[in-house]
Design an enzyme around this catalytic site. Structure first.
Site, mmCIF file in Angstrom:
data_model
loop_
_atom_site.group_PDB
_atom_site.id
_atom_site.type_symbol
_atom_site.label_atom_id
_atom_site.label_comp_id
_atom_site.label_asym_id
_atom_site.label_seq_id
_atom_site.Cartn_x
_atom_site.Cartn_y
_atom_site.Cartn_z
ATOM 1 N N PRO A 114 13.565 32.953 -41.989
ATOM 2 C CA PRO A 114 14.273 33.541 -40.836
ATOM 3 C C PRO A 114 15.737 33.089 -40.789
ATOM 4 C CG PRO A 114 12.979 31.676 -40.110
ATOM 5 C CD PRO A 114 12.691 31.835 -41.576
ATOM 6 N N LYS A 115 16.520 33.547 -41.768
ATOM 7 C CA LYS A 115 17.881 33.051 -41.940
ATOM 8 C C LYS A 115 18.915 33.922 -41.241
ATOM 9 C CE LYS A 115 16.997 30.686 -46.316
ATOM 10 N NZ LYS A 115 17.548 30.344 -47.642
ATOM 11 N N LYS A 116 19.879 33.231 -40.610
ATOM 12 C CA LYS A 116 21.051 33.861 -40.009
ATOM 13 C C LYS A 116 22.290 33.114 -40.485
ATOM 14 C CE LYS A 116 21.114 35.058 -35.684
ATOM 15 N NZ LYS A 116 21.029 35.044 -34.194
#
Length: 258
Positions: A114-116
């Site tokens: 879940p990368k931002k």
């Protein structure tokens, strides 16, 4: 490009993919981990079933990766929630903020990370190990830990890093309907622990609408670790398919709730 060649490509643009083909080897991957107790009701709002929460424990982690094959040098930061799945204790990877586009793209497209985009950092300030996270121009988190006060048993450090972890992969098709909605499991096995330490630690979280780490307030610091490793990330496996679950919402019903 021929029809049969298109499906073999790993990413777009086809003449300059967002990331190279793996596997990726992480050399001198360095962790700052702070485990803390938080509000269990806040965790229940975001931890997806069938994962269960035994204790309201969150791990705030900052990971410095100066040498990653194919991806270069980068840092990431996030929160991991301790969970239970079918009697197995593990970690649910809730959020990750990363300063490297290939790592973000590969993590989301190939894996389920879940990368931002964010601006994490890990550095030594005199006798203190410091981890920070900025989102845009604003500070979101500051973690401090004494630098290498006491060694940790290497096997205990291995168990901490190699605990099974779970992530949620959600992808919609071009028609707006959910195409993939899965809970996946991974477990790091190819790892060398090069050093591990513990020290007094503190953690400050600051409210932000789009990086809401502070929604899990720090009620008590439980433990802290500083671990240096070489490792490779594993392929994950699907352990729960939400679209195939008996009694779950159909695709039509899910789309109608969009």
């Amino acid at each position: 490009m021929k029809l049969e060649e298109v499906a073999k490509q790993i990413s777009t643009p086809l003449d300059a993919p967002a990331f190279p083909r793996g596997p990726y080897r992480f050399n001198n991957r360095e962790y700052l981990n702070i485990v803390y107790r938080t509000d269990i009701d806040a965790l229940r709002k975001v931890v997806p079933e069938p994962l269960e929460i035994d204790e309201p424990l969150v791990k705030f982690e900052v990971i410095r990766m100066p040498d990653v094959t194919g991806l270069g040098s980068y840092t990431e930061c996030g929160q991991v929630i301790q969970v239970n799945y079918n009697g197995e204790k593990g970690d649910y990877v809730h959020c990750m903020y990363v300063d490297n586009h290939p790592a973000i793209a590969a993590g989301r497209e190939v894996g389920a990370y879940p990368k931002k985009l964010g601006k994490p950092s890990l550095y030594i300030d005199s006798d203190t190990l410091v981890g920070t996270l900025d989102y845009g121009t604003l500070r979101v988190a500051t973690a401090t830990m004494g630098y290498k006060h006491q060694q940790i048993d290497l096997e205990a450090a291995r168990e901490e890093i190699c605990k099974p972890y779970y992530m949620l992969k959600v992808i919609r098709g071009q028609n707006g309907k959910p195409r993939i909605c899965e809970l996946v499991r991974g477990e790091i096995k190819d790892i060398t622990i090069k050093g591990a330490w513990t020290s007094p630690a503190r953690l400050q979280l600051f409210a932000h609408a789009l990086a809401p780490l502070a929604d899990f307030p720090v009620l008590e610091i439980v433990s802290a670790s500083h671990i240096l490793t070489d490792l490779s990330l594993p392929r994950t496996e699907v352990v729960h398919d939400y679209l195939a679950t008996e009694g779950s919402l159909t695709q039509k019903e899910l789309v109608s709730q969009k």
